[in-house]
Design a protein around this motif. Structure first.
Motif, short mmCIF file in Angstrom:
data_model
loop_
_atom_site.label_atom_id
_atom_site.label_comp_id
_atom_site.label_asym_id
_atom_site.label_seq_id
_atom_site.Cartn_x
_atom_site.Cartn_y
_atom_site.Cartn_z
N HIS A 163 0.84 -1.25 -0.01
CA HIS A 163 0.11 0.03 0.17
C HIS A 163 1.01 1.20 -0.10
O HIS A 163 2.02 0.97 0.20
N ARG A 166 -4.44 -0.08 -11.28
CA ARG A 166 -3.80 -1.20 -10.32
C ARG A 166 -3.89 -2.41 -11.18
O ARG A 166 -2.98 -3.44 -11.02
N VAL A 171 6.90 -0.48 -9.95
CA VAL A 171 5.76 -0.04 -9.59
C VAL A 171 5.49 1.51 -9.37
O VAL A 171 4.62 2.05 -9.95
N LEU A 209 3.55 4.24 -11.48
CA LEU A 209 2.23 5.35 -10.89
C LEU A 209 2.90 6.76 -11.16
O LEU A 209 1.94 7.64 -11.36
N MET A 250 5.46 3.94 0.42
CA MET A 250 4.98 2.85 -0.18
C MET A 250 5.74 1.68 0.33
O MET A 250 6.94 1.58 0.75
N LEU A 286 -2.84 -0.96 -2.73
CA LEU A 286 -2.38 -1.52 -3.92
C LEU A 286 -2.71 -2.85 -4.38
O LEU A 286 -3.56 -3.36 -4.97
N TYR A 287 -2.00 -3.80 -3.70
CA TYR A 287 -2.30 -5.15 -4.11
C TYR A 287 -1.84 -6.24 -2.77
O TYR A 287 -1.39 -5.66 -1.94
#
Length: 562
Positions: free
Chosen positions: A304, A329, A410, A414, A450, A526-527
């Motif tokens: 996240h 995402r 990532v 972003l 992050m 995020l995932y």
């Protein structure tokens, strides 16, 4: 974004071509060299929350209770779990309501393993329990999770091994005292003489190889900051003798270099907890799967981006929602992870029974992102970057752990997507020990940070979401609510959740918690990650847990195949 990803793979491919050393050793051995990507900011079990520290200490210490690989609570340093049914746990009425409004407390009686000793031969006793409580509840000590200790009203030592905790609330997981991670009183009393100095003087950092600090199968015998930590068998370990006489944990922050060291035989095994990201592991398996065992474990690992809510720009909910609408995402999951790491819509993993599929979600919607930024007063300026009425550019700093190739990819993706939305993102990454030890813990990031949270099953997010858990100098940087999220309803929900014993009554509370989280967006989900364990074929006995308690807690089960 595709170009950036391709460049990442090309860089990895080029690096692998330079590796021409021998294949990983394929015969049994007495020493194991593990590769991980982060160096612990401290070895004190109570200061800072960092997986690298938990991973190393899992081999050298034992908690009183923990969750096992089957996600069930278990004793490690105690002999039996106290329950209301077996009489070891006794509810009682409080003289006055606790801070959550509850009127019931509970007394819990535990017995430490009769043979448990510290590495210098000193028995682990109730004196250690009481000393640890004293350290934990002292605000100046710098303990990360002071809430665990604040809730303990009293500790009665019945003898050297048996003690009764008086807890200020009857919670649904009342007998899980995983956070009461014992300190050796005979070692740490002197550093604790001045509580405000304890964080700097703890022997875990000033005399890390002192055997009296450890009570697990191994003890730390060498610490080379930033490089490696060596552990050797603890002659005073009271459990099953571990197979390996020596374990070296090497820290290689760059994951491409980590892979190269494995192929060169300089390390034997890449940890799943702190090793290759999924995309890199999948590619590695295609090239070298015949030489290594690779196990994938989906877990309660939540990647996240924390948003610093003290920043006036991010305090505006319209900006936070615009940021999440502006990023794709799903595309990141497809292109980086082959669709194997599901997009997160809240902090609760679908693997956890409290997950709610009705939680609000945010689709990739650049048009809606633009509308929200316009409403917030950020309009397109020169070069496409948005600015406010004062002419100030919409610029945010974006930080993560340096050297983590996937995070950096990532991050770059972003950054590109947010630039399309008119947001100027400035990347500034740091080594993990600095990022976690200072920047995140002391809330020094100004925009976006992050990283991942790893949790236990049905873990109530008090430390990360309750307004009382915002780290500050005044509370010794205790708590993990790093964005600085304040929401009265969330606070009340967390208070109620903890003391609701009826599982089905907790379900709607969890649903509302996830709804608030997704609506207020103190972070950008995020995932959910899967960990990849890359092992030599001769290494056996490693059982991935899928939660915050690492595989190393069962290191004595590891062995080299005959």
């Amino acid at each position: 974004m595709k170009r950036l990803i391709s460049l990442g793979f090309l860089a990895l491919f080029a690096l692998c071509l330079t590796v021409s050393g021998p294949a990983a050793q394929a015969k049994p051995k007495d020493e194991l060299v593990i590769g991980i990507t982060q160096f612990p900011s401290t070895l004190n079990p109570l200061i800072d929350a960092m997986m690298a520290k938990s991973y190393v200490l899992g081999m050298a210490r034992r908690p009183i209770t923990t969750y096992g690989p089957d996600w069930q609570l278990m004793c490690m340093l105690c002999t039996d779990l106290p329950t209301i049914e077996n009489g070891g746990a006794v509810p009682f009425e409080l003289d006055k309501p606790n801070d959550a409004g509850g009127t019931q407390g509970i007394r819990l009686t535990y017995t430490l393993h009769p043979d448990a000793k510290w590495g210098d031969g000193t028995p682990v006793t109730t004196k250690d329990v009481i000393f640890t409580w004293t350290v934990g509840k002292t605000p100046q000590s710098g303990v990360a999770n002071q809430e665990t200790f604040r809730r303990i009203l009293d500790i009665e030592a019945k003898d050297d091994k048996t003690f009764t905790l008086t807890i200020d609330r009857l919670s649904f997981n009342y007998n899980a005292i995983n956070g009461l991670d014992l300190l050796p009183a005979h070692m740490e009393e002197a550093p604790m003489a001045e509580p405000a100095e304890y964080r700097r003087r703890t022997l875990y950092d000033t005399d890390s190889t002192n055997p009296g600090l450890y009570n697990g199968p191994y003890r730390v015998t060498q610490v080379a900051p930033g490089s490696h930590i060596t552990l050797e068998r603890n002659p005073n370990w009271w459990g099953k003798t571990p197979h390996f006489s020596r374990i070296v944990v090497r820290v290689i922050e760059n994951t491409a270099a980590l892979e190269a060291n494995l192929l060169a035989g300089d390390i034997d095994y890449i940890s799943g907890e702190l090793g290759l990201p999924l995309d890199q592991a999948l590619a590695f398996e295609k090239r070298h799967g015949e030489r290594f065992k690779i196990a994938y474990k989906p877990g309660l690992i939540y990647e996240h981006i924390d948003l610093m809510l003290d920043n006036p720009v991010l305090a505006d909910i319209r900006v936070r929602r615009a940021l999440i609408h502006a990023i794709d995402r799903q595309a990141i999951d497809r292109q980086l992870f082959g669709g194997k790491q599901p997009v997160a819509h809240s902090n609760v993993n679908p693997l956890d029974w409290v997950h709610d599929t009705a939680t609000p979600t945010y689709a990739y919607d650049p048009k809606r992102a633009a509308e929200l930024l316009d409403e917030a007063g950020w309009t397109r300026g020169a070069g496409g970057i948005r600015q406010n009425a004062k002419g100030e550019k919409l610029t945010l700093e974006f930080m993560t752990t340096a050297g983590n190739r996937t995070r950096e990819l990532v991050q770059q993706a972003l950054q590109a997507q947010w630039r399309q939305a008119g947001v100027d993102i400035r990347i500034r990454n740091e080594p993990a020990r600095v990022f976690f030890g200072e920047t995140v813990t002391k809330r020094k990031f100004t925009g976006l940070a992050m990283y991942a949270w790893i949790s236990a099953p049905e873990s109530v997010p008090r430390t990360t979401l309750h307004s009382s858990q915002i780290p500050s100098a005044e509370n010794g940087w205790s708590g993990q609510n790093n964005p600085g999220f304040r929401n009265d309803e969330m606070d009340r929900l967390i208070d109620r959740l903890e003391v609701e014993l009826d599982r089905e009554k907790r379900r709607p509370m969890w649903s509302r918690l996830q709804e608030i989280y997704a609506t207020e967006l103190p972070v950008i989900p995020l995932y959910f990650r899967s960990d990849a364990y890359v092992m030599p074929r001769w290494l056996e006995g490693i059982t991935p847990t899928g939660h915050q308690y690492p595989t190393t807690l069962w290191v004595e089960q590891w062995r080299a195949a005959e």
